[in-house]
Every structure is written in structure tokens, then in C-alpha cells.
Write an enzyme that holds these catalytic residues in place. Structure first.
Site, PDB file in Angstrom:
ATOM      1  N   CYS A   1       0.659  -1.174   0.073  1.00 57.37           N
ATOM      2  CA  CYS A   1       0.017  -0.217  -0.013  1.00 57.37           C
ATOM      3  C   CYS A   1       0.943   1.349  -0.007  1.00 57.37           C
ATOM      4  O   CYS A   1       1.441   1.528  -1.056  1.00 57.37           O
ATOM      5  CB  CYS A   1      -0.954  -0.124   1.339  1.00 57.37           C
ATOM      6  SG  CYS A   1      -2.572   1.021   0.800  1.00 57.37           S
TER       7      CYS A   1
ATOM      8  N   HIS B   1      -3.420  -5.505   0.230  1.00 51.61           N
ATOM      9  CA  HIS B   1      -2.876  -5.999   1.452  1.00 51.61           C
ATOM     10  C   HIS B   1      -3.105  -7.450   1.298  1.00 51.61           C
ATOM     11  O   HIS B   1      -3.807  -8.216   1.810  1.00 51.61           O
ATOM     12  CB  HIS B   1      -3.677  -5.442   2.395  1.00 51.61           C
ATOM     13  CG  HIS B   1      -3.757  -3.896   2.773  1.00 51.61           C
ATOM     14  ND1 HIS B   1      -2.534  -3.475   3.460  1.00 51.61           N
ATOM     15  CD2 HIS B   1      -4.321  -2.955   2.188  1.00 51.61           C
ATOM     16  CE1 HIS B   1      -2.897  -2.200   3.664  1.00 51.61           C
ATOM     17  NE2 HIS B   1      -3.734  -1.706   2.932  1.00 51.61           N
TER      18      HIS B   1
ATOM     19  N   GLU C   1      -1.417  -9.689   2.942  1.00 52.38           N
ATOM     20  CA  GLU C   1      -1.509 -10.266   4.491  1.00 52.38           C
ATOM     21  C   GLU C   1      -2.900 -10.537   4.938  1.00 52.38           C
ATOM     22  O   GLU C   1      -2.695 -11.667   5.785  1.00 52.38           O
ATOM     23  CB  GLU C   1      -0.723  -9.101   5.433  1.00 52.38           C
ATOM     24  CG  GLU C   1      -1.435  -8.116   5.700  1.00 52.38           C
ATOM     25  CD  GLU C   1      -1.405  -6.788   4.994  1.00 52.38           C
ATOM     26  OE1 GLU C   1      -1.796  -5.576   5.192  1.00 52.38           O
ATOM     27  OE2 GLU C   1      -0.929  -6.736   3.751  1.00 52.38           O
TER      28      GLU C   1
END
EC number: 6.3.4.2
Length: 547
Positions: free
Chosen positions: A380, A519, A521
Site C-alpha cells: 500500500c 494488502h 497479508e
């Protein structure tokens, strides 16, 4: 129709209700049941989207664009069930819904009260999708006795009464403090917590007790007697070295069996815990160690980057190594040379964030990784800073920056290679935003498709040229600078399907330098590590000369 487990907490907050809920969900899955987990938060914010990371920790984004509590990340990581907008609610959202209905006249002129209108709204939320799964696990945020939580406790009390007998149970998580001077575990705080819970009409069926060590049988019997639960339903929750030990630890303590017994499910299917034994083996038996620097803005609170920390752990498990992460405040590099701080690491990760503070430090971290051929993953804002770094040092755009940091109208400090995103395509329609829109819920949120350049590093990592990842941003790299940057080796290897929004960049002739606007993750799991994190740790492993 689903059976409901309501998880409440007492004595103190942050005891691990979310982890206990997630572990229970995983254990029920291991026995062949389908599950869904929900979080009910008593705070008055509509959602955590505008809350400071220092206040709340990270915001976990779902595929359908909901900004939710970080506990939903635990739910997904342990069960693999993708969370939805309908799996998270707050007092703010509940009251907002009630007031909207009142304004529309839905209540036909009645006086609006907490009971029944607010409690009915909460019960309606809990009931969503109850025919889809075998078990619905609902965690109530905060602790029993909190003023703001009272409508939720009253709602679940009513819910248990509304349903047929045996369809709802209550699980209460408390703390057994250890007094070193006397060498005793004290049960009195738990007794008072259960007393408080019973005073509002809720009697726990299962009692989960956090403690530093084992709970002697004497204390278990005492808790069973004074809290009116069966001795086998007093479950010890000892401190663990890894959260991924929780399913096996809770199974050894009999949590899943206690829950099934409370529902009178007998004989219960035997659990298949093979995947969790494999996870535990990979955690406890690494074949080496890699060191990763996380250069961020909110490093004082690790929960601000919870999913990133867990995704790195998953990447380590995929490579049979332990990932040792060190959190570095990006502002340090605005005052000091980053080289002495970063040269000892095998890889560098720069996560997301908002605002100008610390961004020059992040840019220096990206520069160090690019120039020293150290694996770099920018997420990001971390991708945006990598693009700005390349623009400043590889092209003639020496004043490159982001519109986010140009605060005064008409006084431009930077060439905006990163701009305020005002429109994008979502599905089959166009989304438009204005600069003066509300902050909450107005970013580019949720899952979006990206097209990868065939033959690129990211296409090789994913094994596909089409991916879907979750986003949370309102600023974007400006496509008009693509040719200029690509000529200097910064490849735009992932784009939105319409070709207008850069999603991924990578540095040519670099061992591993990737920036992503999304993102990754948020989609990583211990039994299914995200490919980007798995390959990032693999690259770090090569740098550490473990291969």
C-alpha cells in the site's frame, strides 16, 4: 439451523476471546462441522475504519469491503472461512440502523427504547445466515459489566430464550491471576465475573480460564462449585509460545468436547487435527532463521500490523525457517543514516499507513533495499513510497511526491506521482468520490481483480496472470508516469483490468523488489501461506545464506 455459541469475557480485557473463538471454530471444523464467526463490538464508532491504529490496532478488510476488528483476521486465519460485512457490528452501527428506521417511520410512531428496539436490531444481526452453517460463534467485545456492552448482553440473553432449548450456549473467558507471594492462583475475580454475568440473566455453560500455568484440580473444582458449571467444563487456557498451538492446546483441555456436551451432541465425530499438527511442527522445528526489518509508522503497537506479523510467520512456515522481525520507526531514518540500522537484515518490509509522518524514512528504506539488492516488499503506502523513491533517484522527477502530503490548496510541493483517487470501476459500475467526502467507508475497499504481466516475477510467484486481492486506499500511483519509470527499470507488472490503476511494481534486475497496492497479508493463513509472503521469506532465506 445453526447452534449458537456466545463468547463473553470478564475480569480484564484483551484476554484472547478472539483467539479462543477462532480455535474453537477450527476444532469444530476438524470434527466435520461448518462454522461462521462474528464479532459484536460495544464501541460507538460505526466501524474501526477511522480509528487510530494506536487506539484499535489494525483494521481488517473483508472481500466485500467491510472495515472490521482485527479479531476477524484471527477467525479467517484459523478457519479459512472468508469473513463478510455481516460478521462484524458495533453499537454505532446498531444505533445508526435504529435511528434510520425511526426517521423512515418504520416503528409507526412508537417511543424508541433500548429494549426492545436496540436489542431486536442486535438479535436480527445475529440471526443473519443462521441456516447456512452448523455453528455460529459470536464474540461480544469488552468485558461483562461495561456500560456500553449492556444492550449486547441483554440481546444475547433474550436470543437464548427465543431459541429452542439446547440451541444456544454461553462460554465465558476470564483470568486467574497468580499471586507470587502466596504461590496461589486466585479464583475470586472469576467468581465475581460470573456473578455479574448471572445477575443479568446469563449462566455460562463453559468457563475458559486464562493462566500462566496449569490449573490444579482443587481450583477447577472450586470454580465449578461457585460458578455452577460442570468440572469438565472448566477449561484451562495457559499462555502459549505461539497462537497456532491454541487449537491443539484447547483440544487437550477438552474445550470442543465440553461445547458439544453442552449441546448434547453424542456421539460426537472424532476430530482430524492433522493440519494443526503439521502447523505446530513447522513452528517448533525451523531449520534456520531470517531477519526482517519492518519499517513502519505505528511500530509502538504491534497490533497495528497484526496481519503482517502473522503473514511473515506463515511465510517462515512455508520455508521451514523462523522469521525474526524487528519493528523500526520510519521517523528514525529522517534523522539518521538508515545503513547502520538496515545492513544487518535479510529483507525489508514497508507496510501501509496514512499521513506524511515517517514517509521520508520509508523512502530511504526503499532506496536502501533497491541499491543494496536486499529483498523488499512494499504494501500500500510502502509501494507508493517505492515508486516515489524511484521517480526521485532514477528519473528527472526529483520533486516527486504524493497529493496526500500537499496540504495547502494552490501550493504544490511535489510532482504528484501518487494522486487522490476519485473514480474507479467496481464490478460493472463506476465508483466516484470527492475530496470532501466523509472519511469513513469512502476508500477503495475490498477485493478487486488485477491482471499480471506474463513472465513477470509476480506472475511466476502467483502461478497465474489473474489475481484477486483486498484493498484499502484512497491514493494511487499515477499511470501517466509509467513509461518514464519503466524506462529506468521500475516495471508495472500488475494493473487493474481496465488498465488504469497500477496494482504491482517490481524492480528489473533486482533479486526481489516488489510493491503492491493491495494488502496480501489479509489472505494469508498458517495452512495456506500467501504466495507473496512465502516467496519474500524464500528470498530472505537466500540472502541469509541458509540455502
Amino acid at each position: 439451523m445453526a447452534r449458537f455459541v456466545f463468547i463473553t469475557g470478564g475480569v480484564v480485557s484483551s484476554l484472547g476471546k478472539g483467539l479462543a473463538s477462532a480455535a474453537l471454530g477450527a476444532l469444530l471444523q476438524a470434527r466435520g462441522f461448518s462454522v461462521r464467526l462474528r464479532k459484536l463490538d460495544p464501541y460507538l464508532n460505526v466501524d474501526p475504519g477511522t480509528m487510530s491504529p494506536f487506539e484499535h490496532g489494525e483494521v481488517f478488510v473483508t472481500d466485500d469491503g467491510a472495515e472490521t476488528d482485527l479479531d476477524l483476521g484471527h477467525y479467517e486465519r484459523f478457519t479459512g472461512v472468508a469473513a463478510r460485512r455481516t460478521d462484524s457490528v458495533s453499537s454505532g452501527r446498531i444505533y445508526s440502523n435504529v435511528l434510520e428506521k425511526e426517521r423512515r417511520g418504520d416503528y409507526l410512531g412508537k417511543t424508541i427504547q433500548v429494549i426492545p428496539h436496540v436489542t431486536n436490531e442486535i438479535k436480527d444481526f445475529i440471526s443473519i445466515g443462521e441456516d447456512e452453517v452448523d455453528f455460529m460463534l459470536c464474540e461480544i467485545g469488552g468485558t461483562v459489566g461495561d456500560i456500553e456492552g449492556l444492550p449486547f448482553f441483554e440481546a444475547i440473553r433474550q436470543f437464548g430464550q427465543d431459541k429452542p432449548r439446547g440451541q444456544c450456549i454461553f462460554m465465558h473467558l476470564t483470568l486467574l491471576p497468580y499471586i507470587a507471594a502466596s504461590g496461589e492462583l486466585k479464583t475470586k475475580p472469576t467468581q465475581h465475573s460470573v456473578k455479574e454475568l448471572r445477575s443479568i440473566g446469563i449462566a455460562p455453560d463453559v468457563l475458559v480460564c486464562r493462566s500462566e500455568g496449569p490449573i490444579p484440580q482443587k481450583e477447577r473444582d472450586k470454580l465449578a462449585l461457585f460458578c455452577n458449571v460442570r468440572p469438565e467444563s472448566v477449561i484451562a487456557a495457559q499462555d502459549l509460545k505461539s497462537i497456532y498451538e491454541a487449537p491443539l492446546a484447547y483440544h487437550r483441555e477438552g474445550l470442543d468436547q465440553a461445547v458439544l456436551d453442552a449441546f448434547s451432541i453424542s456421539p460426537a465425530p472424532k476430530p482430524d487435527l492433522t493440519v494443526w499438527h503439521d502447523v505446530a511442527d513447522r513452528i517448533h522445528n525451523p531449520e534456520g532463521e531470517v531477519n526482517v526489518a519492518i519499517v513502519g509508522k505505528y511500530t509502538q503497537l504491534e497490533d497495528a500490523y497484526k496481519s503482517i506479523a502473522e503473514a511473515l510467520t506463515h511465510g517462515g512456515m512455508a520455508n521451514r525457517v523462523k522469521v525474526k522481525s524487528e519493528w523500526i520507526d520510519a521517523e528514525i531514518f529522517e534523522r539518521e543514516d538508515p545503513v547502520p540500522h538496515l545492513e544487518k537484515f535479510d529483507a525489508i518490509l514497508v507496510p501501509g499507513g496514512f499521513g506524511e509522518r515517517g514517509t521520508e524514512g520509508k523512502i530511504k528504506a526503499a532506496q536502501f533495499a533497491r541499491e543494496h539488492k536486499i529483498p523488499y516488499l512494499g504494501i500500500c503506502l510502502g509501494m507508493q513510497m517505492a515508486v516515489i523513491e524511484s521517480a526521485r533517484h532514477l528519473t528527472d522527477l526529483t520533486d516527486a511526491g504524493s497529493e496526500e502530503f500537499d496540504h495547502e490548496a494552490g501550493k504544490r510541493r511535489f510532482t504528484p506521482v501518487v494522486y487522490h483517487l476519485k473514480e474507479w470501476v467496481q464490478g460493472n459500475h463506476k465508483v466516484e468520490r470527492k475530496v470532501d467526502d466523509d472519511k469513513g467507508g469512502t476508500m477503495r475497499l475490498g477485493a478487486y481483480t488485477a491482471k499480471l504481466v506474463e513472465g513477470s516475477k509476480v506472475a511466476q510467484i502467483y502461478g497465474s496472470t489473474t489475481i484477486e486481492e483486498r484493498h484499502r486506499h484512497r491514493y494511487e500511483v499515477d499511470i501517466q508516469y509509467r513509461d518514464q519509470l519503466q524506462a529506468e527499470g521500475l516495471i508495472f507488472s500488475g494493473m487493474s483490468p481496465d488498465g488504469r490503476l497500477p496494482e504491482i511494481v517490481e524492480v528489473k534486475d533486482h533479486p526481489w523488489f516488489i510493491g503492491v497496492q493491495f494488502h496480501p497479508e489479509l489472505k494469508s493463513k498458517p495452512f495456506a501461506p500467501h504466495p507473496l509472503f512465502a516467496d519474500f521469506v524464500r528470498a530472505a532465506k537466500e540472502v541469509s545464506r541458509l540455502v
